[in-house]
Design a protein around this motif. Structure first.
Motif, PDB file in Angstrom:
ATOM      1  N   THR A  24       0.819  -1.069   0.048  1.00  0.00           N
ATOM      2  CA  THR A  24      -0.062  -0.018   0.218  1.00  0.00           C
ATOM      3  C   THR A  24       0.882   1.214   0.077  1.00  0.00           C
ATOM      4  O   THR A  24       2.074   1.323   0.591  1.00  0.00           O
ATOM      5  N   HIS A  40      -0.687  -4.562  -5.392  1.00  0.00           N
ATOM      6  CA  HIS A  40      -0.955  -3.169  -4.532  1.00  0.00           C
ATOM      7  C   HIS A  40      -2.093  -2.480  -4.525  1.00  0.00           C
ATOM      8  O   HIS A  40      -3.152  -2.764  -5.324  1.00  0.00           O
ATOM      9  N   ALA A  43      -3.441   3.801  -1.150  1.00  0.00           N
ATOM     10  CA  ALA A  43      -4.167   4.163   0.213  1.00  0.00           C
ATOM     11  C   ALA A  43      -3.141   4.981   1.091  1.00  0.00           C
ATOM     12  O   ALA A  43      -2.012   4.673   1.354  1.00  0.00           O
TER      13      ALA A  43
END
Length: 99
Positions: A24, A40, A43
């Motif tokens: 992330t 992935h 975030a």
């Protein structure tokens, strides 16, 4: 690998030895360039300290040289605990190098 980017600081053979490595990070483009990740999810944990994964979905959570940039580290660590399987591990690394 939470707070990841275009590079993960793992041994080069990790992708061959691990079932999967999911990252992330803030930049989807940088995560796409990371050849160590098998997947992935973009975030920004400073905007929303919530990991976008189901409970108990990882054996290990890592954060390489980025933990000190988190503005809500306790909230992120609660999330790490939530996504770890029982008996799982969290690995945090720091650098003494000035960036």
């Amino acid at each position: 690998d939470i707070c990841s980017s275009w590079v993960s600081h793992f041994p080069r053979d990790f992708p061959l030895r691990m079932r999967s490595i999911v990252g992330t990070g803030i930049s989807d483009l940088e995560l796409q360039c990371n050849d160590q990740l098998s997947g992935h999810v973009q975030a920004d944990l400073n905007v929303a300290p919530r990991l976008p994964f189901p409970d108990r979905s990882f054996d290990v959570v890592t954060c390489c040289v980025s933990f000190d940039y988190l503005t809500r580290p306790l909230d992120v660590m609660r999330e790490v605990r939530r996504v770890l399987r029982p008996g799982g591990s969290v690995l945090l690394s720091q650098s003494n190098r000035c960036f």
